[in-house]
Scaffold this motif. Sequence first.
Motif, PDB file in Angstrom:
ATOM      1  N   GLN A   1      41.279  35.638  39.479  1.00 57.04           N
ATOM      2  CA  GLN A   1      40.598  36.821  39.148  1.00 57.04           C
ATOM      3  C   GLN A   1      41.859  37.982  39.211  1.00 57.04           C
ATOM      4  O   GLN A   1      41.423  39.206  38.449  1.00 57.04           O
ATOM      5  CB  GLN A   1      39.713  36.844  40.278  1.00 57.04           C
ATOM      6  CG  GLN A   1      38.392  36.240  39.925  1.00 57.04           C
ATOM      7  CD  GLN A   1      37.366  36.425  41.253  1.00 57.04           C
ATOM      8  OE1 GLN A   1      37.766  36.287  42.274  1.00 57.04           O
ATOM      9  NE2 GLN A   1      36.147  36.170  40.921  1.00 57.04           N
TER      10      GLN A   1
ATOM     11  N   GLY B   1      41.866  40.096  36.116  1.00 58.52           N
ATOM     12  CA  GLY B   1      41.178  41.295  36.496  1.00 58.52           C
ATOM     13  C   GLY B   1      42.271  42.368  36.906  1.00 58.52           C
ATOM     14  O   GLY B   1      41.677  43.713  36.711  1.00 58.52           O
ATOM     15  N   VAL B   2      43.275  42.116  37.428  1.00 55.98           N
ATOM     16  CA  VAL B   2      44.060  43.273  37.648  1.00 55.98           C
ATOM     17  C   VAL B   2      45.497  43.447  37.317  1.00 55.98           C
ATOM     18  O   VAL B   2      45.846  44.391  36.619  1.00 55.98           O
ATOM     19  CB  VAL B   2      44.055  43.266  39.513  1.00 55.98           C
ATOM     20  CG1 VAL B   2      45.041  44.576  39.837  1.00 55.98           C
ATOM     21  CG2 VAL B   2      43.081  43.296  40.028  1.00 55.98           C
TER      22      VAL B   2
ATOM     23  N   PRO C   1      45.677  43.627  33.073  1.00 53.23           N
ATOM     24  CA  PRO C   1      45.293  44.772  32.625  1.00 53.23           C
ATOM     25  C   PRO C   1      46.013  45.979  33.000  1.00 53.23           C
ATOM     26  O   PRO C   1      46.528  46.742  32.084  1.00 53.23           O
ATOM     27  CB  PRO C   1      44.050  45.083  33.157  1.00 53.23           C
ATOM     28  CG  PRO C   1      43.281  43.738  33.701  1.00 53.23           C
ATOM     29  CD  PRO C   1      44.714  42.786  33.963  1.00 53.23           C
ATOM     30  N   LEU C   2      46.800  45.903  33.976  1.00 53.79           N
ATOM     31  CA  LEU C   2      47.537  47.073  34.512  1.00 53.79           C
ATOM     32  C   LEU C   2      48.903  46.856  33.932  1.00 53.79           C
ATOM     33  O   LEU C   2      49.742  47.913  33.832  1.00 53.79           O
ATOM     34  CB  LEU C   2      47.526  47.109  35.998  1.00 53.79           C
ATOM     35  CG  LEU C   2      46.381  47.436  36.881  1.00 53.79           C
ATOM     36  CD1 LEU C   2      46.558  47.681  38.362  1.00 53.79           C
ATOM     37  CD2 LEU C   2      45.794  48.630  36.088  1.00 53.79           C
TER      38      LEU C   2
ATOM     39  N   HIS D   1      41.966  50.885  36.062  1.00 52.06           N
ATOM     40  CA  HIS D   1      41.420  50.604  34.657  1.00 52.06           C
ATOM     41  C   HIS D   1      39.667  50.376  34.498  1.00 52.06           C
ATOM     42  O   HIS D   1      39.156  49.973  33.654  1.00 52.06           O
ATOM     43  CB  HIS D   1      42.054  49.563  33.977  1.00 52.06           C
ATOM     44  CG  HIS D   1      41.946  48.126  34.732  1.00 52.06           C
ATOM     45  ND1 HIS D   1      42.272  48.195  36.095  1.00 52.06           N
ATOM     46  CD2 HIS D   1      41.415  47.040  34.318  1.00 52.06           C
ATOM     47  CE1 HIS D   1      42.082  46.782  36.370  1.00 52.06           C
ATOM     48  NE2 HIS D   1      41.467  46.411  35.382  1.00 52.06           N
ATOM     49  N   ARG D   2      39.112  50.403  35.736  1.00 52.40           N
ATOM     50  CA  ARG D   2      37.737  50.354  35.680  1.00 52.40           C
ATOM     51  C   ARG D   2      37.062  51.461  36.059  1.00 52.40           C
ATOM     52  O   ARG D   2      37.528  52.452  36.888  1.00 52.40           O
ATOM     53  CB  ARG D   2      37.288  49.392  36.608  1.00 52.40           C
ATOM     54  CG  ARG D   2      38.060  47.858  36.307  1.00 52.40           C
ATOM     55  CD  ARG D   2      37.214  46.831  37.031  1.00 52.40           C
ATOM     56  NE  ARG D   2      37.675  45.455  37.047  1.00 52.40           N
ATOM     57  CZ  ARG D   2      37.719  44.502  37.584  1.00 52.40           C
ATOM     58  NH1 ARG D   2      36.740  44.352  38.622  1.00 52.40           N
ATOM     59  NH2 ARG D   2      38.495  43.271  37.194  1.00 52.40           N
TER      60      ARG D   2
END
Lengths: 343, 352
Positions: free
Chosen positions: A256, A260-261, A264-265, B125-126
Motif C-alpha cells: 500500500q 499509494g504513496v 504517486p509522489l 496527492h489526495r
Amino acid sequence: MTTYSGLFEAFGLKGWCEAGSSGGPVSMAELLAKTTGKAAETNLWDTPFPSLDALHGACGAVPRTRELTAGIERLFLGIKDPLKTVLDPLTQPLSWAIDGALWAILVLPWWIVIPIFLAVVQFAARSGRITGFVASVLLMLAFVDHYDFAMQTLAIILVCTVICVLFGVPIGIAMARNDRLQRSVIPVLDMLQTLPTFVYLIPLIFLFSVTESKLYGIAIILYAIVPAIRLTDLGIRLVDRDVLEAAEAFGMSQRQKLFGVQIPLALPNIMAGVNQTIMMSLAMVVIASLVSAPGLGALVLRGINKLELGVGIVAGLAIVMLAIVLDRVTKAALAQVNLATKH
Amino acid sequence: MNMNATTPKLSIRNLYKIFGTDPKAMLPHVQAGIGKPELLARHKHVLGLEDINVDMYAGKITVIMGLSGSGKSTLIRHLNRLIEPTAGEILLDGADVTRLSHDELRKLRQSRMSMVFQKFALLPHRTVLDNTALAPTIRGEPGAGTRESARRWLERVGLEGYEQHYPHQLSGGMQQRVGIARALCSEAEIMLMDEAFSALDPIIRTDMQALLLELQRELHKTIIFITHDLDEALRLADHLVVLKDGRIVQQGEPQEIILKPADEYIENFVRDINRARVLRVRSVMAATGGTDGHDRIDANATLEDALERAQGAADHVFDVTDGGCVVGTLAMTDLFKALVPRHARQEDAGGS
Ligand SMILES: Nc1ncnc2c1ncn2[C@@H]1O[C@H](COP(=O)(O)OP(=O)(O)OP(=O)(O)O)[C@@H](O)[C@H]1O
Ligand SMILES: [Mg+2]
C-alpha cells in the motif's frame, strides 16, 4: 639482434626464447628493415618502447600484439556459443516487438497512423498548441517523403522506451529500498552512461547477427534505461519521510505504501526519467543505423557513406524535428503529472 | 469508581531505548546508571529513553512534556512501535504491544491507535476527503459509508465545503484540522499527538486546543499529547509527565507538579507561569468541613476567580463546593502562599 636482446641474455633466458620462438609471419617492421638493409640502431635515441612487438624481435617466445587481439577474439568466439544459447531465447521477444512495431506502423495507412499519434499526444500533453505543432511536423516530414523513415524511427523508440520503463522503474524501486543494491548498481549505471555509444555495439555484434533487430534494440535499451532507473531511485528516496511515517502509523502494508504513496509522489521524477530515456533512445537509434537499424539514421548514414550531402542534411533536420517533438510532448505530459500531484 | 479508572488503558513498563550499532550491549551500562553524555562519549551510543514507567488511563489526556531532544517523539513512537524498544514492555489492555507480529501490529495501527503529526503529514496527492478517510481505506472498508463518515468528521472539525480541496490549498491550521479528522475517522480508541499544535501560530493554537477539549468532552478518547509548551500542557493535561534527557523527572496531576516540583529543573520550568490563572481552588483548599454561611466557590474555579470574588479582602474564607456538596474551605492566606513559587518560599524560611 635488437635493442632488448642483451636483456634476455643477461637473465639467461636465451634458451627459453629460442625454444619458444613461434616463428610466425614476418611483421611489417621487420620487412621494412630487411628491404632498407639497415641494421637496427642501438643508440639511445632510437631505443623503441619495450612493447610486445619490440620484445618479440629480441625473443621469439614473447607474443606479439596481434596475437593478443587474436587471443581475445578466440576467447569471445569461445564463450559466444554458450552465451548465445542463453541470451538468444531471452532476447527474442525484443526482436518480435521491434519487427512487429515496424511492420504495424507501415502497414497501417498514414491517415490512420497520424490521427492516432495526434490523439495520443493530445491525451498526454492536453495542449492544442503542442498537438498542432506535432501535426505540422509530421505532415511536413510526410510531404518531403520522409514519412516511412520517421515512423520507423518512432516505432523503435516507442518499443525501447516501453521496455526501459518496464525494467527501469522496478529496478529503481528496488534500489531505493535497498542501500546495498544501490551501491552495487550505481557503478554499472555510471559505466553504461560513460561508455561511448559505439563501444556498446562491439560485443553485441559478436553475440547477435546484424540482421536481427534485437541487436540494436539491446544497444538502445542499455543506453537509455539509465535515467529511468536513476530518477525512479531518486524520486522514491525523496518522498517526504513525514508522509511515509504517517502512512506507516495508520497501518499501511509495504505494498500500500509503494502504490499509494511512494510511486504517486515519485511520479514527477519518474516522468522526468522517461523524458530523458526517450531522448537518449533517439540519440542511440541514429547511431544504431550502423548496425542496420532502419529509419532516419539510415538516411544520415547513406549521406555520409555516399557523400550525398542533401540526403544527409534533410534526414538530419528531420531527426532534430523529431527530437523537438518528443521533448515537447513528454515535457508537457510531465507538467500535467506535476499539476496532478503538486504539493 | 469503575474499572477503567483503576486499570490503565496503556502502560509503559521499564522501557529503555538506546540508539547505536549495538544497543543491547549498552543496556547493562545504562542500567548501572551511566548518564546520557557519558554513554555518548565513552560508547558512541545515544541514550534515547531510560527506565520509563507511565500509566495512561482511558478517556484521559496524558501530556508528555520536555525540552527539545528530551525524547518525547521517541517515547510516543514506541506506543505504536514506529520505533522498536531496546528493552521493556508496552501493555495495551494488558497485552504486550512489543510482542505483536507484523500483521497484528498493522491491525492495531489501523483500528486501535491513530496519530496526529507536528508537520501534518497529509498525503499531498489526495483530496482532503480521501486524506480523512485514510484509515478505513487502508482497512479496505467499502466506499459509501467511509466517505459519509469522513464527511461527518470534516464537518465536526469545521471544514465542510473543503472535501475536494488538496492539502496544499489549505492553511496550516486547516491542514491540522484535517489531520485531526483523519485520526478521528479511524475510530481508534487511542490518539497519539506529537506536538500537534507546535507548528501553528498562537491564536490558531489556542483555537485548536479548545477544539480538542471540546471533542474530548464528547468522545472520551485516550489521548497521549506531546508538547514542549507548559501552558499547553497545563491546559490539556489530566496527567502530566515531564521528561529530561530521556528520563522521567516527575509525573502526576499538573496542579500537584506546580505546587510540589520535584527538583530544580521543574521549578525553573514552572517559575514563569501565571499561577493564579492555572492553579485551581481544589488544589489549595483545606479539606475540612464547611463553615456554614460563608461565600461559596466551585472547586474547579481558578485562584484568579477566587481573588476577584474576594475583592482584595485578605481575611476572606470561602466554602468550596464540588457538584453542590461542600468539600472544604479556602482561606485567602493559603491562596496567597500558593501564588509564590516554592523555591522562593524555602529561601524565606531559611533566612528567618
Ligand atoms: N534515529 C536516531 N538515531 C540516533 N539518535 C536519535 C535517533 N532518534 C532520536 N535520537 C536522539 O534521541 C534524543 C531524543 O530525540 P527526540 O526526537 O525524541 O526528541 P524530542 O523530545 O522529540 O525533541 P523535539 O522537541 O526537538 O522534537 C535526541 O538526543 C536525538 O538525538
Ligand atoms: Mg519531537
